[in-house]
Design a protein around this motif. Structure first.
Motif, PDB file in Angstrom:
ATOM      1  N   PRO A  60       0.744  -1.135  -0.084  1.00 18.01           N
ATOM      2  CA  PRO A  60       0.118   0.019   0.004  1.00 18.01           C
ATOM      3  C   PRO A  60       0.773   1.257   0.214  1.00 18.01           C
ATOM      4  O   PRO A  60       1.789   1.257   0.619  1.00 18.01           O
ATOM      5  CB  PRO A  60      -0.885  -0.181   1.383  1.00 18.01           C
ATOM      6  N   GLN A  61       0.295   2.289  -0.554  1.00 17.26           N
ATOM      7  CA  GLN A  61       1.278   3.442  -0.839  1.00 17.26           C
ATOM      8  C   GLN A  61       0.463   4.558   0.135  1.00 17.26           C
ATOM      9  O   GLN A  61      -0.730   5.060   0.161  1.00 17.26           O
ATOM     10  CB  GLN A  61       0.952   4.145  -2.108  1.00 17.26           C
TER      11      GLN A  61
ATOM     12  N   VAL B   1      -8.412  -5.242   2.368  1.00 17.92           N
ATOM     13  CA  VAL B   1      -8.057  -6.438   2.647  1.00 17.92           C
ATOM     14  C   VAL B   1      -6.675  -6.574   2.876  1.00 17.92           C
ATOM     15  O   VAL B   1      -6.067  -6.165   1.762  1.00 17.92           O
ATOM     16  CB  VAL B   1      -8.607  -7.469   1.971  1.00 17.92           C
ATOM     17  N   GLY B   2      -5.963  -6.849   3.826  1.00 13.49           N
ATOM     18  CA  GLY B   2      -4.530  -6.837   4.047  1.00 13.49           C
ATOM     19  C   GLY B   2      -4.056  -7.934   4.582  1.00 13.49           C
ATOM     20  O   GLY B   2      -4.715  -8.546   5.548  1.00 13.49           O
TER      21      GLY B   2
ATOM     22  N   PRO C 113       1.120  -0.293   8.844  1.00 17.17           N
ATOM     23  CA  PRO C 113       0.528  -0.227   7.746  1.00 17.17           C
ATOM     24  C   PRO C 113       0.409  -1.971   7.156  1.00 17.17           C
ATOM     25  O   PRO C 113       1.275  -2.575   7.451  1.00 17.17           O
ATOM     26  CB  PRO C 113       0.797   0.636   6.733  1.00 17.17           C
ATOM     27  N   MET C 114      -0.515  -2.371   6.443  1.00 14.34           N
ATOM     28  CA  MET C 114      -0.595  -3.555   5.868  1.00 14.34           C
ATOM     29  C   MET C 114       0.581  -3.727   4.947  1.00 14.34           C
ATOM     30  O   MET C 114       0.985  -3.091   4.269  1.00 14.34           O
ATOM     31  CB  MET C 114      -1.869  -3.817   5.189  1.00 14.34           C
ATOM     32  N   LEU C 115       0.858  -5.103   4.641  1.00 17.54           N
ATOM     33  CA  LEU C 115       1.900  -5.511   4.119  1.00 17.54           C
ATOM     34  C   LEU C 115       1.506  -5.548   2.650  1.00 17.54           C
ATOM     35  O   LEU C 115       2.278  -5.005   1.701  1.00 17.54           O
ATOM     36  CB  LEU C 115       2.750  -6.709   4.409  1.00 17.54           C
ATOM     37  N   ARG C 116       0.600  -6.306   2.252  1.00 18.60           N
ATOM     38  CA  ARG C 116       0.088  -6.409   0.905  1.00 18.60           C
ATOM     39  C   ARG C 116      -1.583  -6.261   0.888  1.00 18.60           C
ATOM     40  O   ARG C 116      -2.222  -6.870   1.931  1.00 18.60           O
ATOM     41  CB  ARG C 116       0.368  -7.757   0.314  1.00 18.60           C
TER      42      ARG C 116
ATOM     43  N   ASP D 272     -10.979   1.836   5.730  1.00 16.03           N
ATOM     44  CA  ASP D 272      -9.781   2.737   5.891  1.00 16.03           C
ATOM     45  C   ASP D 272     -10.234   4.278   5.965  1.00 16.03           C
ATOM     46  O   ASP D 272     -10.168   4.726   4.930  1.00 16.03           O
ATOM     47  CB  ASP D 272      -8.495   2.279   5.387  1.00 16.03           C
ATOM     48  N   ALA D 273     -10.711   4.813   7.138  1.00 15.01           N
ATOM     49  CA  ALA D 273     -11.188   5.952   6.949  1.00 15.01           C
ATOM     50  C   ALA D 273     -10.132   7.007   6.661  1.00 15.01           C
ATOM     51  O   ALA D 273     -10.292   8.200   5.902  1.00 15.01           O
ATOM     52  CB  ALA D 273     -12.027   6.583   8.136  1.00 15.01           C
ATOM     53  N   ASP D 274      -9.061   7.139   7.302  1.00 18.65           N
ATOM     54  CA  ASP D 274      -7.790   7.970   7.231  1.00 18.65           C
ATOM     55  C   ASP D 274      -6.830   7.605   6.300  1.00 18.65           C
ATOM     56  O   ASP D 274      -5.802   8.277   6.201  1.00 18.65           O
ATOM     57  CB  ASP D 274      -7.221   8.284   8.512  1.00 18.65           C
ATOM     58  N   ASN D 275      -6.806   6.423   5.508  1.00 20.65           N
ATOM     59  CA  ASN D 275      -5.986   6.018   4.614  1.00 20.65           C
ATOM     60  C   ASN D 275      -4.656   5.819   5.176  1.00 20.65           C
ATOM     61  O   ASN D 275      -3.489   6.087   4.376  1.00 20.65           O
ATOM     62  CB  ASN D 275      -5.967   7.224   3.420  1.00 20.65           C
ATOM     63  N   ASN D 276      -4.561   5.035   6.230  1.00 21.80           N
ATOM     64  CA  ASN D 276      -3.187   4.921   6.881  1.00 21.80           C
ATOM     65  C   ASN D 276      -2.919   3.367   6.935  1.00 21.80           C
ATOM     66  O   ASN D 276      -1.772   2.799   7.397  1.00 21.80           O
ATOM     67  CB  ASN D 276      -3.080   5.619   8.267  1.00 21.80           C
ATOM     68  N   TYR D 277      -3.733   2.716   6.304  1.00 23.01           N
ATOM     69  CA  TYR D 277      -3.572   1.095   6.185  1.00 23.01           C
ATOM     70  C   TYR D 277      -3.564   0.388   7.558  1.00 23.01           C
ATOM     71  O   TYR D 277      -3.150  -0.613   7.509  1.00 23.01           O
ATOM     72  CB  TYR D 277      -2.656   0.869   5.226  1.00 23.01           C
TER      73      TYR D 277
END
Length: 622
Positions: free
Chosen positions: A55-56, A136-137, A151-154, A181-186
């Protein structure tokens, strides 16, 4: 002479001419990827459909332009890592929308490509609805707390069926999670974020397998059926049940005084301690009748004294338990003004206008020598009587009051039943309805096919402001047993488990509910129609479905659906066997009541066959 036409339709999907860097390339250091096509293309909703893994944190730029797609990664590249840019079915040509198909661009910053995959479904834990677009991660760190820290790995995202595929996975052991993910931090850091977790360890594997591929000549004719070898990645049947945790942070949301005789305080969460009110321009002692919502998060204060009702502004000091910045409940003090939305002056004007209208009406009646009133009648208390004309035998009468009552005189309430041609007194119980404020229920011995009459005298009910009710009378006849069906479920594997079984209508809304501990659920007096059924395991035996809690390592209570529709007819007694474990959860909820319908897959339109038929010429694809 004739009109020239445009020729055959383009039924060929766009083809990739080249990529820079190379697809499946290794030891890649460039963060810009260019994908070139043989025709003009478009990318449908790249923000939602294109998933980049790992994830970016800083969102990548995806720019379709003419015959090219440019992807620029903003995050630093990780060493010895496989990167996948999954376009799903987002790429199609510009003219006919012929889809390229599910396309994933892959490269590695190391010397090899990781090719493993894991797949499955994410469902809403309460109603088994597929969840579209949830993240899903995977984590290779198997710690229970990693989901709240890193953050998630994949990653992947679910499609309209709730289905996901995580690609580019290295061999090893993983934990899997889902997150809205509301704040896009994974990672999970807000209670409002929907999540799913499992304690199962995911170990990707693969095996050679055979699948059947059908090649279609057109939308109606099969060209050929082939058995095609492929690599089958496992596991591909993971099911994650997503839930939203109870919001336990407590704060005052708002206050309202829509009517002058009461005001309401709305909190984000309930508490065992009620707020303390100190009046700053009124005496708060014995000033209120308090009503609580079931969760104690909404508190209504009815003003006992009409002097307070007529006071437009109630200034008060409010002490209540609120969550501080550390997540601890502490006593908080606020000073606030509660303003009536209907000022006293305006209400007095409306009252005077009403009196003038009544006075004119009586004067007209007097001039015409018709009956008239010399004194305006007092305003009455007007309950809402919920009495059906043809109730079910298990359906009670409810009476909703507009204000709290000071007195209920049951001697003024009469219930009669008719046998042959004679009326007899019929026993009943009138009591407050549990869990519902200002609502009473009348329970009787409702006998199928019998006619009843409910008669309520004047002044049977008196509210705290002295308003009383007018007389009320309504007859009704209970339906006969021949009008209904009876439904029984024998539930496999639930003999020693408390389960709540719900009968649903075609909108997935509950019609009837029963609890059982012996594996047999019984429903009586079912109206003819089409129904469905749902049940949940009532782990804490509180009679309601409960969500999960990640910190407490508690899953949401498990829900199951009976996988078929149920037809009920008059006079039918139906017994069904229900094995909730016979199908995986993603295959249980009937499609007819599933609100998140699968989206139609993008396919080539194949309009040339139809055109050739209309023109009476050979189809070039034949």
């Amino acid at each position: 002479m004739g009109q020239p036409d445009g020729g055959w339709y383009d039924e060929t999907p766009p083809a990739i001419v080249r990529t820079s860097p190379a697809d499946q390339g290794v030891n890649i250091k460039a963060k810009k990827i260019n994908i070139y096509f043989n025709e003009y293309i478009q990318v449908d909703n790249p923000t939602e459909k294109v998933v980049i893994s790992p994830p970016q944190i800083e969102q990548a730029e995806i720019k379709p332009s003419g015959k090219k797609i440019e992807v620029e990664l903003k995050d630093s590249l990780k060493p010895n890592t496989t990167y996948t840019i999954d376009f799903s079915d987002a790429i199609s040509d510009n003219n006919e929308n012929n889809p390229l198909g599910n396309y994933t661009f892959t490269f590695s910053t190391g010397d090899h490509i990781d090719t493993m995959q894991v797949a499955g479904y994410v469902l809403n834990a309460e109603n088994l609805e597929p969840i579209k677009g949830i993240l899903v991660g995977l984590y290779n760190n198997l710690s229970d707390t990693i989901f709240t820290k890193e953050p998630m790995l994949r990653v992947s995202r679910t499609d309209s069926r709730g289905h996901f595929v995580i690609k580019g996975v290295a061999p090893g052991d993983y934990r899997i999670y889902a997150l809205q993910d509301a704040d896009n931090n994974y990672y999970f850091n807000q209670k409002s974020e929907q999540l799913a977790f499992t304690h199962d360890i995911i170990t990707p594997t693969f095996k050679p397998d055979i699948r059947q591929d059908t090649l279609w000549r057109d939308s109606l004719h099969i060209d050929s059926i082939a058995r095609v070898p492929y690599t089958h990645f496992l596991p591909d049947d993971i099911v994650l049940r997503a839930f939203t945790e109870v919001q336990t942070d407590r704060y005052l949301i708002k206050s309202e005084r829509n009517e002058p005789d009461h005001f309401t305080l709305f909190f984000s969460y309930g508490d065992s301690l009620l707020p303390q009110i100190r009046g700053l321009n009124f005496n708060e002692h014995d000033a209120f009748i308090t009503e609580l919502s079931e969760k104690r998060d909404t508190i209504t204060y009815w003003l006992r004294d009409t002097m307070l009702v007529n006071q437009d502004t109630l200034r008060m000091e409010l002490k209540y338990m609120a969550t501080d910045t550390l997540g601890v409940l502490r006593l908080q003090t606020d000073t606030m003004d509660i303003l009536s939305k209907q000022p006293y002056e305006k209400r007095m004007k409306q009252k005077q206008d009403k009196y003038e209208e009544w006075k004119k009406k009586q004067e007209r009646a007097k001039k015409r020598d018709k009956p008239y009133e010399t004194e305006m009648p007092a305003e009455l208390l007007e309950p809402k009587y919920n009495v059906a004309s043809e109730p079910d035998p298990d359906q009670n009468i409810t009476i909703e009051m507009p204000a709290p009552l000071a007195k209920v005189d049951t001697s003024c309430v009469h219930l009669y039943s008719k046998y042959d041609t004679l009326w007899y007194r019929s026993p009943f119980v009138l009591r407050p309805k549990e869990g519902v404020n200002r609502t009473y229920e009348l329970l009787g011995e409702w006998r199928p096919g019998i006619e009843y009459s409910l008669e309520i005298d004047t002044m049977a009910f008196t509210d705290i402001y002295g308003k009383t009710t007018a007389p009320f009378k309504q007859g009704f006849k209970v339906k006969t047993e021949d009008s209904y069906a009876t439904l029984m479920f024998d539930i496999t594997g639930m003999a020693d488990t408390t389960v709540v079984v719900q009968l649903l209508n075609t909108s997935d809304a509950m019609v009837k509910e029963t609890s059982t501990t012996n594996g047999r659920a019984e429903f009586y007096y079912i109206k003819p129609g089409t129904y469905y059924a749902r049940m949940y395991v009532d782990s804490n035996k509180n009679g309601k479905w409960d969500t999960g809690d990640y910190a407490a390592d508690r899953q949401a209570e498990t829900t199951y659906y009976y996988p078929e529709k149920i037809e009920c007819k008059e006079k039918w007694d139906l017994t069904l066997t229900w094995n909730p474990m016979s199908r995986s959860l993603d295959r249980q909820k009937p499609l007819e009541i599933t609100k998140q319908k699968p989206e139609k897959e993008k396919t080539i339109k194949r309009r040339n066959q139809e055109r050739a038929s209309k023109l009476g010429i050979p189809y070039p694809g034949m």
